[in-house]
Design an enzyme around this catalytic site. Structure first.
Site, PDB file in Angstrom:
ATOM      1  N   HIS A 170     -31.663 -18.778  96.321  1.00 15.71           N
ATOM      2  CA  HIS A 170     -31.586 -18.937  94.928  1.00 15.71           C
ATOM      3  C   HIS A 170     -30.897 -17.985  94.157  1.00 15.71           C
ATOM      4  CE1 HIS A 170     -35.216 -20.925  96.592  1.00 15.71           C
ATOM      5  NE2 HIS A 170     -35.121 -21.938  95.805  1.00 15.71           N
ATOM      6  N   ASP A 195     -34.818 -12.917  99.048  1.00 13.43           N
ATOM      7  CA  ASP A 195     -34.370 -14.569  98.765  1.00 13.43           C
ATOM      8  C   ASP A 195     -32.894 -14.345  98.584  1.00 13.43           C
ATOM      9  OD1 ASP A 195     -33.769 -16.936  97.876  1.00 13.43           O
ATOM     10  OD2 ASP A 195     -35.087 -17.038  95.946  1.00 13.43           O
ATOM     11  N   SER A 253     -35.417 -27.114  95.164  1.00  8.65           N
ATOM     12  CA  SER A 253     -35.615 -26.010  94.270  1.00  8.65           C
ATOM     13  C   SER A 253     -34.310 -25.296  93.525  1.00  8.65           C
ATOM     14  CB  SER A 253     -36.489 -24.830  95.154  1.00  8.65           C
ATOM     15  OG  SER A 253     -35.360 -24.488  96.002  1.00  8.65           O
TER      16      SER A 253
END
Length: 461
Positions: A433, A430, A181
């Site tokens: 990312h 998160d 990802s």
């Protein structure tokens, strides 16, 4: 007889010399204050307009048009078996066919972050392919300063990304992002930047995202591959069905048939080695992550070593595939910033609004980066084709960017929790990312410079 009466004439020139030396040291010190030793910063602009950037460490204004191309030392790894120097890929493009290395300028990864009032390369409103979880401004993040920091190598400028020039540079070529990802994060950043020059045609499918820029016949591709090696779920020896089993010495076949069509291949992996999996090597179970049923039987390897083997496997495959002549760029391990715990145990990056002033070492990140470099060097040492390889070593530079993650601003939910609870527990967030726009865009500025250097050396045509 005293010294004064014995050498009266000698003391005069000595005193004069000492005085001159003192004046020189004062002058040199003033220069060092203006130009401190270490990583300096600027936001390089490849247009003729000079923009000014403020160095966060010295609060001085840096002229972005200064171009000092003094070469820095190149990190190398010695292959003792063949008594040759194998370049780790950090500053050089290695031609797998001729064994030549082309030094193409300064070390891009030794530098410093500086604040650039010029702003980001796009906005969250000017990019239609931005994943909502990385749309930090759209999700309500109140601060924006994290969008304005740019990376400045110590001994040269990193040009600001010009999407029109990049499309011209890549005319007729295919750029592929393969991996996890975080590869998607970088690919979407690249699309967002290029979208400011031209809206591409979506020609993808479920297996492969594919965008085509008609004006220059440039294709941008993304293919998912969690570990970059072969994965099965069938039962194997004492590992039951349903658990992911990684054959560490077999590459992921899902994209191998496509590699002859890639001119540039960017690989991203590492973080999935924290997930539950069984590790198989030479047709034998040698370890596992979050899975090991027989405590009386010792593991032979842990996840960092499994990561190293996987990198060596995919790199050795790429540099020995007869039909592949492209440039492989391995983007080094992307640091996360979960403080006070892991992603699922209360780790947090809430409240970080500027790059860290001092680097806080993360032991696991350091180990994973070290293993990745070792696997890279091991994999490329026996090259047989005419491909080239580069290690784009972003790990240390991005360890400072704890401010660049979505944190709790992961969705449009108006009721999402963004502050700690009364007992101090952080909200779900998160810290792996990267916000878009944000630090991840620098990866593509670095990538553009890596590609430019490779093409300039005559290997990318």
């Amino acid at each position: 007889m005293g010294l004064g009466s014995a050498y009266p004439k000698t003391l005069v020139p000595i005193a004069a010399s000492i005085g001159g030396l003192a004046l020189f040291l004062v002058f040199a010190s003033s220069l060092l204050v203006d130009q401190p030793i270490g990583s300096k910063v600027s936001g390089a602009n490849d247009t003729e307009t000079t923009r000014k950037i403020v160095d966060s460490a010295t609060n001085k204004t840096v002229d972005t048009n200064v171009n000092n191309t003094t070469e820095s030392d190149i990190n190398k790894t010695i292959d003792s078996d063949i008594n040759k120097t194998v370049d780790s890929g950090i500053n050089k493009t290695v031609d797998a066919g001729t064994k030549k290395s082309v030094d193409s300028g300064c070390d891009l990864y030794d530098g410093k972050w500086v604040y650039d009032s010029g702003g980001p390369l796009y906005t969250n409103n000017s990019c239609p392919v931005l994943t909502q979880m990385q749309n930090c401004q759209g999700n309500g993040r109140p601060d924006k300063e994290y969008e304005n920091w740019r990376w400045k190598p110590t001994k040269c400028n990193l040009p600001r990304f010009d999407p029109k020039k990049f499309l011209q540079l890549m005319r007729g070529k295919t750029l592929a992002f393969v991996g996890d990802s975080v590869a998607r994060n970088q690919m979407e950043s690249m699309l967002c930047i290029l979208w400011q020059a031209e809206a591409p045609k979506n020609r993808g499918n479920k297996r492969m995202q594919r965008y085509y820029f008609r004006s220059t016949s440039v294709t941008i591709i993304r293919i998912w591959s969690s570990w970059l090696v072969h994965k099965t779920t069938e039962n194997f020896d004492f590992a039951p069905e349903g658990v992911d089993k990684l054959h560490l010495d077999i590459p992921d076949e899902t994209f191998l048939n496509d590699i002859p069509t890639f001119d540039i291949l960017v690989l991203s992996s590492g973080h999935w080695f924290a997930k539950k999996a069984v590790y198989i090597l030479n047709n034998e179970i040698v370890g596992g992550q979050l899975w090991w049923p027989d405590k009386s039987r010792p593991k032979k390897i842990e996840s960092p070593e499994a990561f190293k083997i996987s990198v060596a496997t995919i790199m050795s495959t790429l540099v020995s595939s007869p039909g592949y002549t492209g440039l492989t760029v391995v983007r080094s391990y992307s640091p996360d910033h979960y403080e006070g715990g892991a992603w699922n145990t209360g780790g947090s990056c809430t409240g970080k609004v500027k790059p860290a002033v001092e680097l806080v070492e993360n032991g696991f990140t350091n180990v994973m980066h070290e293993k990745q470099v070792l696997g890279f060097n091991l994999g490329v040492k026996n090259k047989t084709n005419k491909s080239r390889v580069v290690l784009m070593d972003i790990t240390k530079a991005f360890a400072y960017r704890h401010d660049g993650h979505p944190g709790p601003y992961r969705s449009l939910d108006p009721n999402k929790v963004v502050k700690r609870s009364a007992d101090g527990r952080p909200p779900p967030q998160d810290c792996l990312h990267w916000c878009m726009p944000g630090p991840v865009d620098t990866w593509n500025e670095l990538l553009a410079e890596v590609i430019r250097r490779d093409f300039e050396a005559g290997d990318g045509d």
